[in-house]
Each structure stands twice: as structure tokens, then as C-alpha cells.
Design a protein around this motif. Sequence first.
Motif, mmCIF file in Angstrom:
data_model
loop_
_atom_site.group_PDB
_atom_site.id
_atom_site.type_symbol
_atom_site.label_atom_id
_atom_site.label_comp_id
_atom_site.label_asym_id
_atom_site.label_seq_id
_atom_site.Cartn_x
_atom_site.Cartn_y
_atom_site.Cartn_z
ATOM 1 N N THR A 175 29.154 46.501 37.538
ATOM 2 C CA THR A 175 30.235 47.364 37.996
ATOM 3 C C THR A 175 31.168 46.528 38.861
ATOM 4 O O THR A 175 30.789 45.458 39.344
ATOM 5 C CB THR A 175 29.695 48.547 38.826
ATOM 6 O OG1 THR A 175 29.051 48.020 39.993
ATOM 7 C CG2 THR A 175 28.737 49.415 38.008
ATOM 8 N N LYS A 176 32.352 47.030 39.074
ATOM 9 C CA LYS A 176 33.329 46.327 39.909
ATOM 10 C C LYS A 176 32.771 46.127 41.316
ATOM 11 O O LYS A 176 32.891 45.048 41.897
ATOM 12 C CB LYS A 176 34.618 47.148 39.953
ATOM 13 C CG LYS A 176 35.803 46.434 40.493
ATOM 14 C CD LYS A 176 37.038 47.311 40.329
ATOM 15 C CE LYS A 176 38.291 46.548 40.603
ATOM 16 N NZ LYS A 176 39.495 47.359 40.362
ATOM 17 N N GLU A 177 32.152 47.160 41.858
ATOM 18 C CA GLU A 177 31.592 47.082 43.210
ATOM 19 C C GLU A 177 30.521 46.009 43.294
ATOM 20 O O GLU A 177 30.471 45.242 44.252
ATOM 21 C CB GLU A 177 31.009 48.435 43.631
ATOM 22 C CG GLU A 177 32.030 49.541 43.766
ATOM 23 C CD GLU A 177 32.466 50.146 42.419
ATOM 24 O OE1 GLU A 177 31.742 50.026 41.409
ATOM 25 O OE2 GLU A 177 33.576 50.719 42.394
ATOM 26 N N ARG A 178 29.661 45.951 42.306
ATOM 27 C CA ARG A 178 28.577 44.960 42.322
ATOM 28 C C ARG A 178 29.134 43.549 42.199
ATOM 29 O O ARG A 178 28.627 42.626 42.848
ATOM 30 C CB ARG A 178 27.586 45.253 41.219
ATOM 31 C CG ARG A 178 26.368 44.359 41.284
ATOM 32 C CD ARG A 178 25.196 44.937 40.547
ATOM 33 N NE ARG A 178 24.112 43.994 40.449
ATOM 34 C CZ ARG A 178 23.192 43.792 41.371
ATOM 35 N NH1 ARG A 178 23.211 44.512 42.475
ATOM 36 N NH2 ARG A 178 22.244 42.904 41.199
ATOM 37 N N LEU A 179 30.171 43.354 41.418
ATOM 38 C CA LEU A 179 30.785 42.036 41.290
ATOM 39 C C LEU A 179 31.250 41.546 42.661
ATOM 40 O O LEU A 179 31.003 40.405 43.038
ATOM 41 C CB LEU A 179 31.962 42.070 40.319
ATOM 42 C CG LEU A 179 32.725 40.760 40.134
ATOM 43 C CD1 LEU A 179 31.857 39.696 39.481
ATOM 44 C CD2 LEU A 179 33.985 40.976 39.307
ATOM 45 N N PHE A 180 31.893 42.424 43.421
ATOM 46 C CA PHE A 180 32.383 42.012 44.733
ATOM 47 C C PHE A 180 31.253 41.783 45.736
ATOM 48 O O PHE A 180 31.391 40.971 46.635
ATOM 49 C CB PHE A 180 33.398 43.031 45.269
ATOM 50 C CG PHE A 180 34.696 42.969 44.531
ATOM 51 C CD1 PHE A 180 35.508 41.848 44.613
ATOM 52 C CD2 PHE A 180 35.096 44.008 43.696
ATOM 53 C CE1 PHE A 180 36.694 41.761 43.900
ATOM 54 C CE2 PHE A 180 36.277 43.942 42.994
ATOM 55 C CZ PHE A 180 37.087 42.812 43.099
ATOM 56 N N GLU A 181 30.122 42.449 45.561
ATOM 57 C CA GLU A 181 28.951 42.212 46.422
ATOM 58 C C GLU A 181 28.431 40.791 46.264
ATOM 59 O O GLU A 181 27.866 40.230 47.188
ATOM 60 C CB GLU A 181 27.819 43.175 46.065
ATOM 61 C CG GLU A 181 28.032 44.596 46.523
ATOM 62 C CD GLU A 181 26.920 45.520 46.022
ATOM 63 O OE1 GLU A 181 25.828 45.026 45.659
ATOM 64 O OE2 GLU A 181 27.174 46.736 45.981
ATOM 65 N N PHE A 182 28.609 40.206 45.073
ATOM 66 C CA PHE A 182 28.039 38.899 44.789
ATOM 67 C C PHE A 182 29.003 37.750 45.071
ATOM 68 O O PHE A 182 28.732 36.624 44.717
ATOM 69 C CB PHE A 182 27.539 38.871 43.334
ATOM 70 C CG PHE A 182 26.150 39.382 43.199
ATOM 71 C CD1 PHE A 182 25.094 38.526 43.024
ATOM 72 C CD2 PHE A 182 25.903 40.755 43.286
ATOM 73 C CE1 PHE A 182 23.791 39.009 42.922
ATOM 74 C CE2 PHE A 182 24.620 41.239 43.170
ATOM 75 C CZ PHE A 182 23.567 40.379 43.002
ATOM 76 N N ARG A 183 30.106 38.037 45.707
ATOM 77 C CA ARG A 183 31.056 36.956 46.029
ATOM 78 C C ARG A 183 30.802 36.410 47.397
ATOM 79 O O ARG A 183 30.375 36.989 48.290
ATOM 80 C CB ARG A 183 32.484 37.476 45.927
ATOM 81 C CG ARG A 183 32.821 37.709 44.487
ATOM 82 C CD ARG A 183 34.297 37.742 44.302
ATOM 83 N NE ARG A 183 34.523 37.827 42.874
ATOM 84 C CZ ARG A 183 35.574 38.403 42.372
ATOM 85 N NH1 ARG A 183 36.488 38.937 43.112
ATOM 86 N NH2 ARG A 183 35.728 38.429 41.079
#
Length: 183
Positions: A175-183
Motif C-alpha cells: 500500500t502507499k502507506e506501507r511504502l512510506f513506512e519503509f523509507r
Amino acid sequence: MIIKKDQIILRDLQIEDIDDYVRWYTTDTEWMNWDAPWECKDGIKIDEMMTNIKRRINQGTNKSRSRLEVCLESGKHIGWVTSYFINGDPKKVAVGIDIPEVCYRSQGNGRIALECWIDYLFAERGLLRQYTQTWSGNLQMMNLAKRLGFQEIERRIGIREIRGDKYDAITYEITKERLFEFR
């Protein structure tokens, strides 16, 4: 279109890319061992491939892209990123990447390129989630998916036969939210 992050540039196909594609499909074919090797890639007709590339360039780029070329800041063309619909479902967009230039792998280039591509697709298409698919023998892609934050959502045991061995087909989701969590 140009997307740039760090040393990576994603851009539209150019006529100069033809030589790379000819080489990647005729002599530097190692990448084919990892990108859906169960699909037959033998017998590529170079003239037909060149015609298709020229047609894609001439069609223009005034729509959402489903593919961009991966280059380094230096201009070196090293591969491409793609998207496709899983089973033809436009709500299930899967992403992929190929870096045929072996010497540019395992340096973070694929991670940066795929991250930029995923960002583009989230923004351009308003997606809630994206997918990637691979096989259990492609450890580099499996590791890249996990580093970006993809989560395994489906594993079909032993349905891919590659060079006489059986492998699993794996689908990941982010998900978009999860992508940003991994940055």
C-alpha cells in the motif's frame, strides 16, 4: 517524461535504446534466467523488435506510462521498469523491473528505480495498492520486494518449472502507506 532520484533516471524510450535491446535479446541474455524464465524467449525477431520499438516511440507519450527506461545519471541505459494488470484486472496493477546490465545490479539501482516507479504509479493512477510477482528462485527480486515493504499475499507451490526444478509463484502487495513506512 523524466523521473530522477539520486543516480537513477527513469525516462521514455528513445531510438538510441534499440542497440541495447538488440544486445540484451541476442548476446547479453543472462537476465532472461530471472525474468519469467518459463516463458519462451527464443527466436526473437530483431527486425520485428526494432519495428515495435520505433512504433512505441512514434505513438507519443501523452498518456499514463506502463513502462519507462532505467538509466544512470551518466546516461548509461541499464534496463526498464514495467507495469501490467494481473489476470487483466485494471484494479490489480503489478510492477516489474529488469536490469540486464549485470555489473549494475546489487548496488541499489534497482531499489531506487522500482521505488520511483511505484511512486509514479500511485500518483498517476490513484491506486490504493500495487503488486509484484516473481518466483521462489529469484532471490534478488524477493529481497527487493521485502526491502521496499511488499508483503507476500499468495504463494502457489511448485507451479513454475525452470531448468527441470519446481518453484513457487509468489505475489506480493504494497500500500502507499506501507511504502512510506519503509523509507
